[in-house]
Design an enzyme around this catalytic site. Sequence first.
Site, PDB file in Angstrom:
ATOM      1  N   GLY A 305       0.805  -1.226   0.000  1.00 65.37           N
ATOM      2  CA  GLY A 305       0.000   0.000   0.000  1.00 65.37           C
ATOM      3  C   GLY A 305       0.829   1.263   0.000  1.00 65.37           C
ATOM      4  CE  LYS A 306       5.640   0.010   3.175  1.00 65.00           C
ATOM      5  NZ  LYS A 306       6.882  -0.730   3.468  1.00 65.00           N
ATOM      6  CB  VAL A 307       4.785   2.605  -4.638  1.00 63.61           C
ATOM      7  CG1 VAL A 307       5.021   3.130  -6.037  1.00 63.61           C
ATOM      8  CG2 VAL A 307       5.859   3.107  -3.686  1.00 63.61           C
TER       9      VAL A 307
END
Lengths: 356, 356, 356, 356
Positions: A305-307
């Site tokens: 869920g970061k990039v």
Amino acid sequence: MNKNQNSRKQELLQSTIQHIDIKQHNVVPMIDAMGSMAFQARNLSRGAQIFNKMQEDKECAVFLTLAGSLISAGLKGVIVDLIKNNMVDAIVSTGANIVDQDFFEALGFKHYVGTQYGIDDQELRELMIDRIYDTFIDEEDLRICDATIGEICESLEKRPYSSREFIREMGRYLAENDKYADYREDSIVYQCYKKGVPIFVPAFSDCSAGFGLVHHQWHNPDSHVSIDSAKDFLEITKVKLANPESGIFMIGGGVPKNFVQDIVVACDILDKEAPMHKYAVQITVADERDGALSGSTLKEACSWGKVDTVYEQMVWAEATIAMPLIAGYAYHKKSYEGRPERNFNKILDKKKLQHA
Amino acid sequence: MNKNQNSRKQELLQSTIQHIDIKQHNVVPMIDAMGSMAFQARNLSRGAQIFNKMQEDKECAVFLTLAGSLISAGLKGVIVDLIKNNMVDAIVSTGANIVDQDFFEALGFKHYVGTQYGIDDQELRELMIDRIYDTFIDEEDLRICDATIGEICESLEKRPYSSREFIREMGRYLAENDKYADYREDSIVYQCYKKGVPIFVPAFSDCSAGFGLVHHQWHNPDSHVSIDSAKDFLEITKVKLANPESGIFMIGGGVPKNFVQDIVVACDILDKEAPMHKYAVQITVADERDGALSGSTLKEACSWGKVDTVYEQMVWAEATIAMPLIAGYAYHKKSYEGRPERNFNKILDKKKLQHA
Amino acid sequence: MNKNQNSRKQELLQSTIQHIDIKQHNVVPMIDAMGSMAFQARNLSRGAQIFNKMQEDKECAVFLTLAGSLISAGLKGVIVDLIKNNMVDAIVSTGANIVDQDFFEALGFKHYVGTQYGIDDQELRELMIDRIYDTFIDEEDLRICDATIGEICESLEKRPYSSREFIREMGRYLAENDKYADYREDSIVYQCYKKGVPIFVPAFSDCSAGFGLVHHQWHNPDSHVSIDSAKDFLEITKVKLANPESGIFMIGGGVPKNFVQDIVVACDILDKEAPMHKYAVQITVADERDGALSGSTLKEACSWGKVDTVYEQMVWAEATIAMPLIAGYAYHKKSYEGRPERNFNKILDKKKLQHA
Amino acid sequence: MNKNQNSRKQELLQSTIQHIDIKQHNVVPMIDAMGSMAFQARNLSRGAQIFNKMQEDKECAVFLTLAGSLISAGLKGVIVDLIKNNMVDAIVSTGANIVDQDFFEALGFKHYVGTQYGIDDQELRELMIDRIYDTFIDEEDLRICDATIGEICESLEKRPYSSREFIREMGRYLAENDKYADYREDSIVYQCYKKGVPIFVPAFSDCSAGFGLVHHQWHNPDSHVSIDSAKDFLEITKVKLANPESGIFMIGGGVPKNFVQDIVVACDILDKEAPMHKYAVQITVADERDGALSGSTLKEACSWGKVDTVYEQMVWAEATIAMPLIAGYAYHKKSYEGRPERNFNKILDKKKLQHA
């Protein structure tokens, strides 16, 4: 050192590293042409286009991460030009780049063209020459840099600082000492100080700064400056909250890569809405097959869920070649025009007041 | 998540990672035979012999550095066996290994055998499954781990801590909560707590701990736990001063590699005599040609006055294969017999008193 | 060379490379344990299991490909054991492994433990010592090997030969000269000669054999032995037609990898039915990101119709470590028991008659 | 293939690879600036300067070696410009570059921009699309290329050919068939045919040519064209004897790298004086630590007496990025002016007469 050693040392430390100037080299047509090739030429081209998209997107805060020996290798000018043109809004770095190399050069010292061949590292040690692959450093200069950090420590109020706060003090030190006037204009630390661009070094004691701080704490056991790495993480998360849309341009991997990606999750932990990083480009020579973070794909970062995966590109190339090409492409596209000076340092100072 | 997603998630998280047990595999004859081959077989064999020399040298304090995703990959048992047998006396690590992975498993959670093929990372994201190359993690478990760190923060006296001090509190937390009795015996954090082996994480906020700490500091703006990375560096330097003869066994590079090498210079900055690291072995897949620290040779480290060149070996291999072979070699040579339990935590506590 | 040089040369050529003996090291439990880890330990384990599956499948002809400096590195014994136990049925190799290294040792010469550090390659040149990374070779011995190939050329009927036919003559030469009796038993060329295992070297002149052949053709311009590389390809295709079910065990990439994969397409070009290679394992350190064949995935090979994707595994490891583990695993599982001696040389001789 | 498959295939094969044109991009100032940096930027710059030195040295014959998928990646134009400007005098290559890719495009076929992500190689197989990392090829086109080689075989006198002789016939085929007039001008095979630049492919059957030759030999068992790889080695040795001063520009490693280095030794075997290669530049991503030839240093090659160490440079970079920069540098320095058209093909034809 005896006389022979001194002359041998002088002989080895003759030619200085020169920082490349992307302003002189319009690589736009070449990089565009590489976009219709294959393999890393195409990846490099796409990476340059995504970095340029970050510039065109005026809502987007651009995070630059730095790992590896970049400043000593001649990339300082590239980074300074990005800062001056509002092309990066926050920096996350290893300590060596910021303290041992950039601040070091701002004090008037130099890196030297060396060699990895036919050199006896024991001899270098005796001459007090430090080697970074094919580059030499005068350890005596470096000790002055360590001591300068110690001196800054002594001058500060004794409390926990984020690395950002401490590095800003390093910038202030340069600003207030005119004997550095000839050197500081080309310094990342100084330019960020002037523009309010925050610099985070999550492992701040892991560099020349660490030597200064250890000296300071050893001699001031009861009351001293400390470096609060949790505060770093809180502050960079606040940057993300202040400017939710973001892109990251990563040179190498390591702690800086992880740190800047993690802020998306940190927002979630604080129950704040924040989108994934919208744009992401990484220049790296690391391999994904050892499962380590440095070479992990940006697609993998999406599972965390970061990039986001729409505008992401890994470029498998060594930074001294790829960074001038990607940064130079965006520079000559002039999409930075109209980008605001975000001065996140000012925002972080206000936030602090809010919480105090 | 709806019912379909839940069942898809269960389907993906079925098979757990099992930690290899070096005690079961006597690799001594094979590793000895590799010593008369060439290339990395010979380097691996020499690396194993040097690691064994560190064990034989009863004066030598052994530093273990950990970078990469080692615990999630099945290497926890190897490390725990080294700790239990006094084969390592201090650990320097990235945060992920110690908090997100080891402490995480000590709470009863697991890592799962996954795959890098035919997987849509966007789908994983929706299922709250995090991917590390070919390994899966339940993000819901990880959030509990983050929260547990936050809980530990709340329970502590509000002052700056070294990462070592904080990690020791994590060990204490495991020791004092019997619901973890089934899991903690296999934990690095717990075993180091029991044996007094210090664990340093110089970039401590760059992991699950950072999430807990950010939550803590956000909600306690005025008075809170902070993590003093300078104190880390001071403490590990004190370890070197307390036990001057030292060897380092490095798994990967990054911050841990740099940090542990720098302590030799730190002693010098404090005007204390301390020899270079006498033994040094690094397992790495990094390349030296980008000039970055992770792949830099140990000979280069000699120019900096950090590592001696008599007993040093780089082993170019991926850690999941090479670490069980090197550690297993030393284990089955039984040279650890007669090594003292150094309990550096006790020494660091005393030192603290001296300075207070 | 003068006396000083001779004694310096003797000093450098003291310790000989010893070939590892997989029969002595039962790695089965360790490799099985690695199957529940992650990254390359798991890949290595799966690679070993697939190679073992090839053995269990008594219909499956096993192709072994060899690239890199494997024999000089101590892997000759591994390969010879595979041949003796009918675990490989055909070999495709670079020339250096077969001629400069295996045949060379069969003549009684040795490879020496050397070093890549502190060595002046100009000095080695003057001493007629050739270096392969950390291994030394006596160039004077190698010249005798070149000349022996020339001698074999002179003795043969003047016509085009496949490399396989020529290498069989090299085996015959060893068999017929009892002065090699002490060395030939450990030779790949000799054992393949005895068992009828074909060895193909598609770039046959690119090695010591080339020197012998050039000498021969230069001195026999009108009528001479020639090496027909098209015949190689035809012959290996006939092997596939004779035994359609097949698996490949690839050490490194290069020409051997491509060549053995292409035979599936060649069957199609001849309008013959032949399935893709059912099993495929490659040990390699090459990267896929340069688009070159050596690091290209076996999944990519499926798009070309060459390799099926059910039982394929890339193992990212250096061969001197990984090959003994994979080959040793299959050896100690004893699945080779009951495998027939395929003697493809006999079949190829018959095929020749059919066409003649 | 059904209609759906056809339209899916069309969808995947839309955008064609475009070859970069170095004539459009004057990289001289940038590459010169990189010479004062460190790591690979400096190596790239030095490599470019050495390649330029080969051009300035009018006595020097320049050998170009090609390994990897270079033509399909968009580097054909670079190579054709080197040929047209007499900047290379002989080429040694893998078969894929020359036959499957260059000759293939000269027949009017194209390579396509593809992707390595989200692609099912089994589906590609069914669609008859071959994948090279991020590039697609229409296998139906490739079969026509194979058949064209078979057709050329049928038209030739039945005797052993060097790969050079055969490739020249491929050039002649293009020259004599005006239907290729639109494509052949951009072809390496055709331009070398016109300029008399020899092309050697030491493993000639290991490519599309192999398919054509296997078809030819299968259907003409008694009398057929054969490819004599020993003759290749003899011919390239004669080139060295005809023009003793030489430099090598190596793209990748593999068989071409070894082959062209070996000719120095071959001259010695023939008791002819010939100096080591005076200049040598290699672009490679291979690592030296596996002891294989592709990544072996040029200093190591000096121990073998093949390459002098005064003007040698390894450049660690992927070829699609580095080759346009190095070749472009030399092109824009215009040092090729005044270089003779060496037409080694003419010399080799004469040599043949001498021996006949």
